[in-house]
Write an enzyme that holds these catalytic residues in place. Structure first.
Site, short mmCIF file in Angstrom:
data_model
loop_
_atom_site.label_atom_id
_atom_site.label_comp_id
_atom_site.label_asym_id
_atom_site.label_seq_id
_atom_site.Cartn_x
_atom_site.Cartn_y
_atom_site.Cartn_z
N GLU A 167 -1.74 -50.79 -24.42
CA GLU A 167 -0.63 -50.14 -23.68
C GLU A 167 -0.12 -48.52 -24.31
O GLU A 167 1.31 -48.92 -24.60
CB GLU A 167 0.38 -51.61 -23.92
CG GLU A 167 -0.10 -52.90 -22.70
CD GLU A 167 0.73 -53.24 -21.77
OE1 GLU A 167 1.89 -53.29 -22.43
OE2 GLU A 167 0.37 -53.71 -21.07
N GLU A 236 -4.40 -56.80 -16.95
CA GLU A 236 -3.66 -57.72 -16.90
C GLU A 236 -2.73 -57.94 -15.92
O GLU A 236 -2.20 -57.17 -15.02
CB GLU A 236 -2.86 -57.51 -17.83
CG GLU A 236 -3.06 -57.29 -18.93
CD GLU A 236 -1.74 -57.04 -19.94
OE1 GLU A 236 -0.45 -57.43 -19.58
OE2 GLU A 236 -1.70 -57.03 -21.51
#
Ligand SMILES: *[C@@H]1O[C@H](CO)[C@@H](O)[C@H](O)[C@H]1NC(C)=O
Ligand SMILES: *[C@@H]1O[C@H](CO)[C@@H](O)[C@H](O)[C@H]1NC(C)=O
Ligand SMILES: *[C@@H]1O[C@H](CO)[C@@H](O)[C@H](O)[C@H]1NC(C)=O
Ligand SMILES: *[C@@H]1O[C@H](CO)[C@@H](O)[C@H](O)[C@H]1NC(C)=O
Ligand SMILES: *[C@@H]1O[C@H](CO)[C@@H](O)[C@H](O)[C@H]1NC(C)=O
Ligand SMILES: *[C@@H]1O[C@H](CO)[C@@H](O)[C@H](O)[C@H]1NC(C)=O
Ligand SMILES: *[C@@H]1O[C@H](CO)[C@@H](O)[C@H](O)[C@H]1NC(C)=O
Ligand SMILES: *[C@@H]1O[C@H](CO)[C@@H](O)[C@H](O)[C@H]1NC(C)=O
Ligand SMILES: CC(=O)N[C@H]1CO[C@H](CO)[C@@H](O)[C@@H]1O
Length: 563
Positions: A167, A236
């Site tokens: 991320e 995710e």
């Protein structure tokens, strides 16, 4: 149809061969713009996150087995650097930090592994920071361990995907050109390891080739990878949300979660990972920000203790089975959407010699509809998707929840009730069970009836307003000694009263009984009254009927008392 059937039989044989003799077989993993390609076949894959430090080695086999029973192909985990290297060059891979043992348990269960090495993790974990040169040293150490233990798919191991960084795209902006250079350096470092499986970078729109950039979020249907040679992957899919000391308990309803998954696959997605499939417990001082509780339950399909959470677990299992029926269509067919108006559409995957598969989608947030397709009527509740693996028969709809309560498998998990205590940390027989803060109550507002329809936000569905954010704390069975005294040590910082502290076991399910006998144990409460009658109700638990001397309003009275 027939040739499709033959193919899947052949694949099953190849697969069991792989598991039974891992030492001699190797799995070839690559990808194209459509999907991951495993041993020459494009695949639809379901994966789920289980973080090994958030449970115990004794719990791992059951957790992984339940993930497999739930229809998952793979288990995903981060590698938790600061837990493994608490001091420079001093490593810890013992106990619940035994990464290699965890990966071997996944392999023993016949599942694939997705390893997000990072080594940066977010994960609401305390201290995930890094230094670039130290990162290279640690990443190299991990890759060397994996290679030595032959855990990568080409070596016959379970790992089919590896991730570098995590991320970084979310924080890259302010670093400008230095940020871009850093990501290019990460990609070169990853490539230099020659692991033989694809590398991914999540939330990284400028991921350099051959890194595959992937999506994290509640929905990822509108995401597209930045290169046409990368498949559409979702690393995710948030199954729920984390819990904070000052907030009510967040939930994500099974219908909306299933809808997001179906919507991803009906829009060309082929790999999807649940974050979390099992959340677990933040032992020690690992719980991080923002203000995260010791429990990391996450409202996941397996609860903090490893119990199957219904109806979420079963509803997703049915979804996985229904989508797998059209794996060939989804990975080899061409997609054709037909808009039917008012938020309704049909997506058909067909051609290239594979049997066609279809999804019927109702994106409308409030209106249920019946739609006629070639003379057959299909009922589509608002915000739902039906799966028609042969384009004729609906085998699944995301809003139609069945799958009954099942008794939890195995021996019952244990919790300690710390109501009455203030704030501090606790140990059982010397093992940390984490921080506690039962004196902190969640805010009073934000709880209202939940509705799966409409886009989900992290605060859409919350319970426990005005109650202690966390009252019950997980004590894994393996921390306890049978037949001998066990020691509980409480470090209290705010003057709590340990008199009320007690240990309980946890079970989930439906119970029947006379009104005076009904009470719940542990972190469970009565959430609904399904039947109540005065006098002589007939039948058995689960199928009672009103008897001959019932009184009006018995149900309402019982509901008023208990709800
Ligand atoms: C990490 O750095 C140390 C020196 O501090 C070096 O001895 C070691 O080989 C390095 N490890 C790896 C895996 O690069
Ligand atoms: C993907 O990212 C690379 C690296 O930043 C960039 O060069 C390329 O233009 C991007 N591709 C697309 C289609 O956005
Ligand atoms: C997409 O990836 C291919 C293969 O790695 C590469 O040759 C091409 O330049 C990439 N295209 C873009 C737009 O980044
Ligand atoms: C899915 O792929 C097809 C091409 O096969 C394309 O026309 C369509 O736009 C894609 N849909 C989405 C939502 O990406
Ligand atoms: C897509 O489906 C529509 C409606 O069934 C049909 O008219 C059209 O020919 C199809 N397009 C392709 C490219 O198959
Ligand atoms: C849902 O259906 C209603 C009634 O037909 C319509 O007014 C509304 O615009 C639709 N909403 C969406 C998002 O399609
Ligand atoms: C709990 O919090 C209340 C209000 O902040 C405080 O008055 C009380 O002393 C606390 N009790 C414990 C046991 O910490
Ligand atoms: C309620 O109590 C009566 C009388 O003791 C007993 O016969 C009956 O089985 C009980 N019902 C349940 C559901 O336990
Ligand atoms: C990356 C991503 O898709 N994030 C989304 C996660 O879900 C929230 C709530 O629906 C969206 O606002 C984000 O854009």
């Amino acid at each position: 149809m027939l040739s499709g059937g033959k193919l899947s039989v052949l694949l099953a044989i190849a697969f069991s061969f792989l598991i039974s003799s891992p030492a001699v077989s190797s799995t070839e993993v690559s990808h194209d713009g459509r999907a991951l390609v495993i041993d020459g076949q494009r695949r639809v894959l379901f994966s789920g996150s289980i973080h090994y430090p958030r449970s115990t080695p004794e719990m791992w086999p059951d957790l992984i087995e339940r993930a497999k029973d739930g229809g998952l192909d793979a288990v995903e985990t981060y590698v938790f650097w600061n837990a493994h290297e608490p001091l420079r060059r001093q490593y810890n891979f013992e106990g619940n930090l035994d990464l290699i043992r965890f990966l071997k348990e996944i392999q023993n269960a016949g599942l694939y592994a997705v390893l997000r090495i990072g080594p940066y993790v977010c994960a609401e974990w305390n201290y995930g920071y890094f230094l670039q040169n130290e990162m290279q040293n640690f990443t190299t150490l991990i890759i060397d361990m994996l290679k030595q233990e032959r855990l990568l798919a080409p070596q016959g191991g379970p790992i089919i995907i590896t991730q570098i960084e995590n991320e970084y795209g979310n924080v890259q902006g302010p670093y400008g050109v230095e940020g871009t250079k850093y990501i290019q350096w990460c990609a070169q470092l990853a490539e230099s390891y020659h692991v033989g499986v694809p590398w991914i970078m999540c939330q990284q729109p400028d991921a350099p080739q051959p890194m595959i950039n992937t999506c994290n979020g509640f929905y990822c249907d509108s995401f597209a990878p930045n290169n046409s040679t990368s498949p559409k992957m979702w690393t995710e899919n948030w199954t729920g949300w984390f819990k904070a000391w000052d907030k009510p308990d967040p939930h994500r309803l099974a219908e909306d979660l299933a809808y997001s998954v179906a919507r991803f696959f009906q829009s060309n997605g082929t790999f999807q990972n649940y974050y979390m499939y099992h959340g677990g417990t933040n032992f020690g001082r690992t719980t991080g920000g923002p203000y995260i509780t010791t429990t990391y339950d996450y409202d996941a399909p397996l609860d903090e203790y490893g119990n199957i959470r219904q109806p979420k677990w079963g509803h997703l299992k049915e979804l996985h089975l229904s989508i797998k029926k059209m794996e060939k269509a989804l990975t080899y067919g061409a997609a054709n959407t037909t808009e039917l108006g008012n938020g309704l559409s049909m997506m058909k995957f067909s051609g290239n010699g594979v049997a066609a598969g279809c999804f019927l989608t109702n994106k409308n947030e409030s209106v249920d509809t019946t739609v006629d397709i070639e003379g057959t009527e299909y009922f589509l509740p608002a915000w739902s998707i039906s799966v028609l693996p042969d384009c004729k028969q609906e085998v699944y709809n995301t809003a139609k929840v069945k799958t009954t309560f099942q008794a939890p498998l195995g021996s019952e998990p244990v919790v300690v009730d710390l109501l009455g205590m203030g704030k501090g940390a606790a140990w059982v027989n010397g093992q940390s069970i984490g921080r506690f803060w039962p004196n902190y109550t969640a805010s009073f507002d934000g709880c209202h009836p939940c509705d799966y329809r409409g886009p989900f936000q992290s605060d859409s569905c919350q319970t426990g307003c005005g109650e202690p954010a966390q009252r019950w704390y997980h004590v894994p069975r393996s921390f306890l000694k049978a037949g001998e005294p066990n020691t509980l040590v409480l470090f209290e910082e705010a003057g709590g009263d340990p008199n009320q502290v007690n240990f309980q076991t946890v079970t989930v399910g439906t119970m029947c009984g006379n009104v005076t006998e009904l009470s719940c144990q542990g972190p469970h409460s009565i959430t609904s009254i399904q039947f109540a009658s005065f006098g002589d109700p007939q039948g058995a638990c689960g199928s009672f009927e009103v008897g001959s001397c019932d009184v009006d309003g018995a149900f309402a009275i019982v509901e008023q008392v208990y709800m």
